[in-house]
Design an enzyme around this catalytic site. Sequence first.
Site: not given
Length: 551
Positions: A35, A76, A97, A158, A160, A306, A353, A492
């Site tokens: 990530d 992500t 997200n 995470k 997701r 991340d 990602d 990002h």
Amino acid sequence: MKLHLKLLLIVFLLAGTRVQAQNKTPKLVVGIMVDQMRYDYLFRYYNQYGNDGFKKLLGQGFLAKNAHYNYVPTATGPGHASVYTGTTPANHGIIGNSWYVRAKKRSINCVEDSTVKTVGSASLEGSNSPQQLLATTIGDQLRLASNWRSKVVSVSVKNRGAILPAGRAGNAAYWFEYKTGNFITSNYYMDKLPGWVKKFNDQKLSDKFLAQDWKPLKPINQYRESANDDTPYERILTGKKKPTFPYEFSKLSKIYAKRGHQYRLVSGSPYGNTLVRSMGMAAIDNEKLGQGNETDMLALSFSSTDIAGHAYGPHSVEIEDIYLRLDREIAQLIKHLDKKVGKGNYVMFLTADHAVLNVPQYLKDNKIPGNYAPLGIYFSKLNEYLVKKYGVGKWVLSPGYQIFLNRKLIAERNISLEKMQADVARFLLQFEGIYKTYTANDLHRNNYTHGIAAIMQKGYNQKRSGDVFIALNPSWLPVGRVTKRSVRGTSHGSPYTYDTHVPVIFYGANIKKGTTVRKVTITDIAPTLAMMLNLQLPSAATGQPIHELFD
Ligand SMILES: [Zn+2]
């Protein structure tokens, strides 16, 4: 007779090649998402990596040097969905997200699902599933092709990061529960945790990590690829006075525990990656991944890069340390795969990602363009403008990179939606840092082939997306307003190379060592795997196989 012999020989030869082709199909696909990993992390830290991690992947594998995301937002949820479906948010539907849903009158998270329950805990952290994902993944194709005998297992800190790679038909996705430090799942996948996951959780690794501190791997003066440990560009953790090593978790966790947040220290440190790697190895052992007759898939997503990346930025000692440690995690994973699945029996890919922007203030202070766009201020001016022009009303339902207008109110007042979209787009262009604006109408009616407009269009889903879309100047970061805190850390989401340029590495079964500088997109990964595994393409795939791997 002679002819018969010849025919027989041909039949044998054909049968032989067929058997050979079958033998060559890898037993396991290992997908690794790091990530927020920028492409340059491969080489900025290269000399400090060991021989068995990133260096092994680069030395024996295939690297696409010019691999990019080809849509916005570079975030992500969309990133994980795009890699595994081989297409972009326009088709797979994961447009952010989270995003505003007009029918629900609120924003939804990309993996939220109130119809499913947490498995492995009493909390709500498991009310998640891939129900918003509209396209099949490479794992779904494996499951379909094997009459459901292939196993697909996914692990991430995470939710997701675990759920989207597993697709709709994955056997299991496990993610980190912030409340307990355990791995959980939802009853979308199963009704109770397998015994081995319970056992894994019973080790209480998260608590063990909290009892340790996060100290640098090497003496601090050897982190030569980073700025000083104490810079004004890094966020400072609650309970600390400076953004510096050591991170005394034993002490900090007591402060964090007051709000039940202590396991956030784990997820934002190298230990989050250790957890995911360990859980991945436990999945290989206990689910016997890659050890049966079918091709299985293990998807791992390392989120801690991340979480820490947002806080400390790409030129921090913390990030350098996290990557040196991640290198060791990857080395351990490869060693384990070689032992359990066998070298040559698995194919691995590693990508990210999305990447990330340098801290804009750091760039600015070093004469490189970079700045902050106070979108909060711009949007309140937009509201004033719309009220003045169209009358009192809540015209903007959800501001951001994509702006959702109040279509119901617009219709009630007999205003042209297209006209208001165009008004908003034009109005916002006056502000410093806003580089381009597009309306939903632009993205719907035109067919853009190049540049930022094309990148936006690939992220635009006619049913789900907003009304107006914003691109900032290169290296400008959106903030609510510019404060002392907002100039620390980074983010990002943009269409620019610092967010789109990521590593794409293939390693293992049938992979020839090599590189290409041809521009490839991350949507090419799933079609490449489909060709390697003789699978039907994922349902909405738009990428192309990386042909250099097959030449
Ligand atoms: Zn991410």
